[in-house]
Design a protein around this motif. Structure first.
Motif, PDB file in Angstrom:
ATOM      1  N   VAL A 195      -6.152   8.425  -4.172  1.00 52.98           N
ATOM      2  CA  VAL A 195      -6.828   7.721  -3.072  1.00 52.98           C
ATOM      3  C   VAL A 195      -7.624   8.715  -2.227  1.00 52.98           C
ATOM      4  O   VAL A 195      -8.790   8.476  -1.889  1.00 52.98           O
ATOM      5  CB  VAL A 195      -5.809   6.975  -2.182  1.00 52.98           C
ATOM      6  CG1 VAL A 195      -6.530   6.273  -1.036  1.00 52.98           C
ATOM      7  CG2 VAL A 195      -5.029   5.974  -2.994  1.00 52.98           C
ATOM      8  N   SER A 232      -1.488  -3.759  -3.436  1.00 50.93           N
ATOM      9  CA  SER A 232      -2.484  -2.683  -3.315  1.00 50.93           C
ATOM     10  C   SER A 232      -1.884  -1.309  -3.581  1.00 50.93           C
ATOM     11  O   SER A 232      -2.051  -0.372  -2.799  1.00 50.93           O
ATOM     12  CB  SER A 232      -3.133  -2.701  -1.926  1.00 50.93           C
ATOM     13  OG  SER A 232      -3.700  -3.941  -1.625  1.00 50.93           O
ATOM     14  N   LEU A 291      -7.257   1.622  -9.292  1.00 55.02           N
ATOM     15  CA  LEU A 291      -5.989   2.331  -9.149  1.00 55.02           C
ATOM     16  C   LEU A 291      -4.814   1.360  -9.230  1.00 55.02           C
ATOM     17  O   LEU A 291      -3.787   1.654  -9.849  1.00 55.02           O
ATOM     18  CB  LEU A 291      -5.948   3.098  -7.832  1.00 55.02           C
ATOM     19  CG  LEU A 291      -6.958   4.238  -7.664  1.00 55.02           C
ATOM     20  CD1 LEU A 291      -6.723   4.965  -6.332  1.00 55.02           C
ATOM     21  CD2 LEU A 291      -6.862   5.228  -8.825  1.00 55.02           C
ATOM     22  N   SER A 292      -4.960   0.187  -8.604  1.00 60.58           N
ATOM     23  CA  SER A 292      -3.899  -0.813  -8.688  1.00 60.58           C
ATOM     24  C   SER A 292      -3.728  -1.318 -10.118  1.00 60.58           C
ATOM     25  O   SER A 292      -2.602  -1.549 -10.585  1.00 60.58           O
ATOM     26  CB  SER A 292      -4.204  -1.987  -7.752  1.00 60.58           C
ATOM     27  OG  SER A 292      -4.200  -1.583  -6.400  1.00 60.58           O
ATOM     28  N   HIS A 324      -8.801  -4.557   1.718  1.00 63.00           N
ATOM     29  CA  HIS A 324      -7.460  -3.999   1.889  1.00 63.00           C
ATOM     30  C   HIS A 324      -6.711  -4.604   3.070  1.00 63.00           C
ATOM     31  O   HIS A 324      -5.515  -4.884   2.973  1.00 63.00           O
ATOM     32  CB  HIS A 324      -7.567  -2.481   2.070  1.00 63.00           C
ATOM     33  CG  HIS A 324      -6.265  -1.762   1.969  1.00 63.00           C
ATOM     34  ND1 HIS A 324      -5.667  -1.480   0.760  1.00 63.00           N
ATOM     35  CD2 HIS A 324      -5.427  -1.264   2.926  1.00 63.00           C
ATOM     36  CE1 HIS A 324      -4.525  -0.832   0.977  1.00 63.00           C
ATOM     37  NE2 HIS A 324      -4.351  -0.704   2.271  1.00 63.00           N
ATOM     38  N   GLU A 337     -10.898   9.741  -3.633  1.00 60.79           N
ATOM     39  CA  GLU A 337     -11.960   8.745  -3.502  1.00 60.79           C
ATOM     40  C   GLU A 337     -12.688   8.879  -2.166  1.00 60.79           C
ATOM     41  O   GLU A 337     -13.891   8.673  -2.074  1.00 60.79           O
ATOM     42  CB  GLU A 337     -11.377   7.336  -3.617  1.00 60.79           C
ATOM     43  CG  GLU A 337     -10.856   6.983  -4.994  1.00 60.79           C
ATOM     44  CD  GLU A 337     -11.973   6.682  -5.971  1.00 60.79           C
ATOM     45  OE1 GLU A 337     -13.085   6.321  -5.510  1.00 60.79           O
ATOM     46  OE2 GLU A 337     -11.740   6.810  -7.185  1.00 60.79           O
ATOM     47  N   HIS A 338     -11.946   9.213  -1.122  1.00 59.97           N
ATOM     48  CA  HIS A 338     -12.517   9.267   0.224  1.00 59.97           C
ATOM     49  C   HIS A 338     -13.014  10.659   0.614  1.00 59.97           C
ATOM     50  O   HIS A 338     -13.898  10.777   1.467  1.00 59.97           O
ATOM     51  CB  HIS A 338     -11.477   8.780   1.231  1.00 59.97           C
ATOM     52  CG  HIS A 338     -11.090   7.345   1.049  1.00 59.97           C
ATOM     53  ND1 HIS A 338     -11.869   6.301   1.495  1.00 59.97           N
ATOM     54  CD2 HIS A 338     -10.027   6.777   0.438  1.00 59.97           C
ATOM     55  CE1 HIS A 338     -11.293   5.151   1.178  1.00 59.97           C
ATOM     56  NE2 HIS A 338     -10.171   5.408   0.537  1.00 59.97           N
ATOM     57  N   PHE A 377      -1.419   2.405  -5.366  1.00 61.96           N
ATOM     58  CA  PHE A 377      -2.272   3.462  -5.922  1.00 61.96           C
ATOM     59  C   PHE A 377      -1.441   4.263  -6.905  1.00 61.96           C
ATOM     60  O   PHE A 377      -0.213   4.276  -6.840  1.00 61.96           O
ATOM     61  CB  PHE A 377      -2.826   4.357  -4.812  1.00 61.96           C
ATOM     62  CG  PHE A 377      -1.804   4.739  -3.773  1.00 61.96           C
ATOM     63  CD1 PHE A 377      -0.848   5.724  -4.023  1.00 61.96           C
ATOM     64  CD2 PHE A 377      -1.788   4.105  -2.533  1.00 61.96           C
ATOM     65  CE1 PHE A 377       0.095   6.071  -3.063  1.00 61.96           C
ATOM     66  CE2 PHE A 377      -0.847   4.444  -1.572  1.00 61.96           C
ATOM     67  CZ  PHE A 377       0.100   5.434  -1.842  1.00 61.96           C
ATOM     68  N   VAL A 396      -7.972   1.313  -1.147  1.00 63.51           N
ATOM     69  CA  VAL A 396      -7.344   1.608  -2.439  1.00 63.51           C
ATOM     70  C   VAL A 396      -8.185   0.917  -3.513  1.00 63.51           C
ATOM     71  O   VAL A 396      -8.138  -0.308  -3.642  1.00 63.51           O
ATOM     72  CB  VAL A 396      -5.892   1.107  -2.494  1.00 63.51           C
ATOM     73  CG1 VAL A 396      -5.311   1.336  -3.886  1.00 63.51           C
ATOM     74  CG2 VAL A 396      -5.041   1.804  -1.442  1.00 63.51           C
ATOM     75  N   SER A 437       0.828  -1.207   0.000  1.00 62.29           N
ATOM     76  CA  SER A 437       0.000   0.000   0.000  1.00 62.29           C
ATOM     77  C   SER A 437       0.867   1.264   0.000  1.00 62.29           C
ATOM     78  O   SER A 437       1.547   1.548  -0.991  1.00 62.29           O
ATOM     79  CB  SER A 437      -0.958  -0.047   1.197  1.00 62.29           C
ATOM     80  OG  SER A 437      -1.946   0.949   1.083  1.00 62.29           O
TER      81      SER A 437
END
Length: 277
Positions: free
Chosen positions: A186, A178, A233-234, A253, A189-190, A180, A229, A156
């Protein structure tokens, strides 16, 4: 009209306070270390060794080195995986990964970033770059590990750490779990209502980094149910790296299968063996 303007001013003020608070607190949201102290490496896994890393900006960090299983001679010549963990916990949460990997004749270095475990300092993107360089220097200079036997594993946030290191000091191969494209993607997204690209102090441009790594074999591992994530994106990182990807069906995750599950361990073992044949 005055009332409407007043409401707008109040709302803008509230938004400004929220944005200001998020800007000030962002690193406490990004970096979530677990404190120490931690046990001795030999108490964690048989043959484990306590290691001290020294960064070029003056910090002393704690780490564990776990030799490959087998004879001492075999362990001395074994390939080594440098593990850069994600944003949470400490190296104690990665012991089972080390246990699984060392069974395959591969040595592992687990280290904590500054501010993690019992280590001093406060984590930042620049600080973690110093930390992973110290881990690399230890393996190369003190243990005499040649580049053709040195591999990176990023988890990550750690994908940003090792992909940046790989540009300066390319490994024999790398596994990213994982990843990004960049930290702002990221955060967007949140927090879609925040101008995160303007606010972020730390960037971690993973996709840009891997694009520059033409000669580093790479595998991307991610969970299809990752809510932190997004899998897309990955997948973009895999495309940017022109790398093979391993999608772990239904995995989130922080699910155990993405910490030390068979798909992850197999990806690490495969890339090591393919590069050391």
């Amino acid at each position: 009209m005055r009332r409407v303007l007043l409401v707008m001013v109040v709302l803008m003020g509230v938004f400004g306070v929220i944005v200001g608070g998020m800007y000030a607190a962002q690193r406490s949201l990004i970096y979530q270390p677990s404190p120490g102290p931690l046990p001795s490496a030999s108490d964690v896994l048989p043959g484990g060794q306590d290691v001290t890393l020294r960064t070029d900006d003056g910090l002393t960090l704690s780490a564990w080195f776990f030799p490959a299983r087998g004879s001492a001679a075999a362990a001395d010549d074994a390939p080594v995986v440098l593990v850069a963990q994600g944003n949470g916990g400490n190296r104690g949460g990665r012991v089972e990964l080390a246990r699984a990997v060392t069974r395959h004749g591969i040595s592992v270095l687990l280290f904590d970033y500054r501010g993690y475990g019992e280590n001093p300092g406060d984590p930042t993107e620049d600080g973690l770059a110093h930390d992973v360089r110290a881990a690399y220097d230890y393996l190369i200079s003190e243990r005499g590990v040649p580049r053709e036997r040195l591999f990176y594993f990023g988890e990550s946030l750690g994908c940003g750490v090792v992909s940046a290191l790989a540009i300066e000091r390319p490994p024999a191969g790398m596994v990213l779990r994982s990843p990004f494209t960049n930290l702002a993607a990221v955060a967007s997204e949140h927090y879609p209502w925040l101008p995160v690209r303007l606010l972020l102090k730390d960037r971690y441009p993973v996709a840009d980094n891997v694009t520059a790594l033409d000669d580093v074999p790479m595998v991307i591992v991610y969970g299809t149910a990752d809510s932190i994530v997004p899998p897309a994106l990955s997948e973009r990182v895999a495309d940017a790296a022109n790398a093979r990807s391993v999608a772990v069906e239904g995995a989130g995750h922080n699910d155990r299968v993405l910490l030390d599950g068979p798909e992850l361990v197999d990806a690490l073992v495969e890339i090591v063996r393919s590069a050391t044949r």
